[in-house]
Design a protein around this motif. Structure first.
Motif, PDB file in Angstrom:
ATOM      1  N   CYS A 130     -30.441  -9.247   4.901  1.00  0.00           N
ATOM      2  CA  CYS A 130     -31.722  -8.705   5.357  1.00  0.00           C
ATOM      3  C   CYS A 130     -31.810  -8.888   6.873  1.00  0.00           C
ATOM      4  CB  CYS A 130     -32.901  -9.435   4.711  1.00  0.00           C
ATOM      5  SG  CYS A 130     -33.020  -9.300   2.921  1.00  0.00           S
ATOM      6  N   VAL A 131     -32.282  -7.873   7.593  1.00  0.00           N
ATOM      7  CA  VAL A 131     -32.334  -7.985   9.050  1.00  0.00           C
ATOM      8  C   VAL A 131     -33.626  -7.413   9.618  1.00  0.00           C
ATOM      9  CG1 VAL A 131     -29.816  -7.738   9.139  1.00  0.00           C
ATOM     10  CG2 VAL A 131     -31.263  -5.770   9.632  1.00  0.00           C
ATOM     11  N   ARG A 132     -33.941  -7.903  10.817  1.00  0.00           N
ATOM     12  CA  ARG A 132     -35.050  -7.388  11.628  1.00  0.00           C
ATOM     13  C   ARG A 132     -34.489  -7.079  13.013  1.00  0.00           C
ATOM     14  NH1 ARG A 132     -37.769 -11.734  11.756  1.00  0.00           N
ATOM     15  NH2 ARG A 132     -36.821 -12.620  13.622  1.00  0.00           N
ATOM     16  N   HIS A 166     -34.480 -14.033  -0.380  1.00  0.00           N
ATOM     17  CA  HIS A 166     -34.465 -14.195   1.077  1.00  0.00           C
ATOM     18  C   HIS A 166     -35.015 -12.950   1.744  1.00  0.00           C
ATOM     19  CE1 HIS A 166     -30.635 -11.809   1.971  1.00  0.00           C
ATOM     20  NE2 HIS A 166     -30.543 -11.960   0.664  1.00  0.00           N
ATOM     21  N   VAL A 177     -36.923 -11.233   5.780  1.00  0.00           N
ATOM     22  CA  VAL A 177     -37.403 -11.337   7.158  1.00  0.00           C
ATOM     23  C   VAL A 177     -38.687 -10.530   7.296  1.00  0.00           C
ATOM     24  CG1 VAL A 177     -35.078 -11.624   8.130  1.00  0.00           C
ATOM     25  CG2 VAL A 177     -36.042  -9.329   7.883  1.00  0.00           C
ATOM     26  N   GLU A 192     -37.899 -15.744   9.298  1.00  0.00           N
ATOM     27  CA  GLU A 192     -36.891 -15.578   8.254  1.00  0.00           C
ATOM     28  C   GLU A 192     -37.134 -16.617   7.158  1.00  0.00           C
ATOM     29  OE1 GLU A 192     -35.745 -16.701  11.437  1.00  0.00           O
ATOM     30  OE2 GLU A 192     -35.837 -14.663  12.239  1.00  0.00           O
ATOM     31  N   VAL A 205     -29.168 -18.502   7.398  1.00  0.00           N
ATOM     32  CA  VAL A 205     -30.267 -17.949   8.196  1.00  0.00           C
ATOM     33  C   VAL A 205     -29.838 -17.890   9.652  1.00  0.00           C
ATOM     34  CG1 VAL A 205     -32.642 -18.264   8.981  1.00  0.00           C
ATOM     35  CG2 VAL A 205     -32.027 -18.823   6.623  1.00  0.00           C
ATOM     36  N   ASN A 242     -33.009 -13.472  13.400  1.00  0.00           N
ATOM     37  CA  ASN A 242     -33.432 -12.141  12.959  1.00  0.00           C
ATOM     38  C   ASN A 242     -32.736 -11.645  11.697  1.00  0.00           C
ATOM     39  OD1 ASN A 242     -35.093 -11.969  15.277  1.00  0.00           O
ATOM     40  ND2 ASN A 242     -33.380 -11.156  16.471  1.00  0.00           N
ATOM     41  N   TYR A 243     -32.036 -12.517  10.963  1.00  0.00           N
ATOM     42  CA  TYR A 243     -31.393 -12.049   9.730  1.00  0.00           C
ATOM     43  C   TYR A 243     -31.202 -13.199   8.748  1.00  0.00           C
ATOM     44  CZ  TYR A 243     -26.948 -14.081  11.311  1.00  0.00           C
ATOM     45  OH  TYR A 243     -25.963 -14.949  11.713  1.00  0.00           O
ATOM     46  N   THR A 244     -30.991 -12.833   7.490  1.00  0.00           N
ATOM     47  CA  THR A 244     -30.638 -13.791   6.437  1.00  0.00           C
ATOM     48  C   THR A 244     -29.537 -13.174   5.578  1.00  0.00           C
ATOM     49  OG1 THR A 244     -32.382 -12.921   4.970  1.00  0.00           O
ATOM     50  CG2 THR A 244     -32.933 -14.836   6.332  1.00  0.00           C
TER      51      THR A 244
END
Length: 244
Positions: free
Chosen positions: A6-8, A90, A92, A97, A113, A116-118
């Motif tokens: 998962c990312v932002r 998990h 964001v 996060e 972690v 900006n991502y997991t």
């Protein structure tokens, strides 16, 4: 449900305004993972896996849309879930996060972690799978679409060993991306799934390529048709003025 990321990302749109985009990518040695694991909105991204509870993903994103912080939202959902020891969850949001792996997930399991991502995975060949997934994402070219970079990250984890259940040939993969930007057209490649394949990450990569080419062709076609329509209307207007 194997491994996911998962990312932002923060970026500037063409008008110079700050926007956020969120994405999830996942692959597993079972069919149809795209219907179960990845959840995304313009406010965040969530992945639910191991012994999947789809409601953790759905409600997680709903809570983010309501303004809850990702850690508060997902932790609250897990604390109300009797199956918590068998879950991985998990995600964001715009500012943080969160990652959780229950102690009863299948070996090897764990999460990572980053800024900006997991990344999280279970039933993997080892920890290096999620490490390589993270490294590939971190090293990606930010000029390329997020969906492509997430697929590449899955590919790196797969190449490192991925899911250890090599007796299961039918696999699946998915990627989904959302943004705060108000776009006239959402890219075709921002929501892709391969539901049953022996090589889903490669097929997802090829699907991305075709979707990207398809959108470019379609936009060119409709732009040309619009231009021709304008020219026709201009000629007709001039003709009517001449007759008057």
């Amino acid at each position: 449900m194997t491994f996911s990321i998962c990312v932002r990302e923060e970026y500037e749109d063409d008008d110079g305004d700050t926007q956020h985009r969120f994405g999830v990518a996942v692959t597993t040695r079972l069919p149809g993972v795209g219907t179960l694991c990845p959840f995304v909105s313009e406010n965040g991204a969530v992945a639910t896996q191991s012994l999947v509870n789809v409601e953790l993903g759905r409600k997680g994103v709903e809570y983010l849309d309501d303004g809850l912080a990702v850690a508060d939202a997902l932790d609250a959902l897990l604390n109300a879930d009797d199956g918590k020891p068998e879950r991985q969850l998990h995600g964001v949001d715009a500012e943080g996060e969160f990652a959780f792996s229950g102690e009863e997930c299948g070996e090897w399991f764990g999460d990572l972690v980053g800024e900006n991502y997991t990344v999280a995975g279970n039933l993997l060949t080892g920890e290096s799978v999620i490490e390589e997934t993270a490294a590939a994402y971190e090293g990606g070219d930010r000029e390329e679409p997020l969906a492509k970079r997430l697929i590449d990250a899955l590919g790196a984890g797969q190449a490192e060993g991925g899911d250890k259940r090599d007796d299961l040939e039918v696999q699946s993969a998915a990627v989904t991306v959302a943004t705060t930007e108000d776009r006239e057209f959402d890219p075709y490649y921002d929501d892709l799934r391969v539901d049953a394949s022996t090589d889903p990450v490669q097929e997802l990569r090829e699907t991305f390529r075709l979707a990207s080419e398809g959108q470019e062709t379609a936009l060119e076609k409709y732009a040309e048709e619009a231009e021709n329509a304008e020219e026709t209307a201009s000629v007709e207007s001039a003709s009517e003025d001449g007759e008057a």
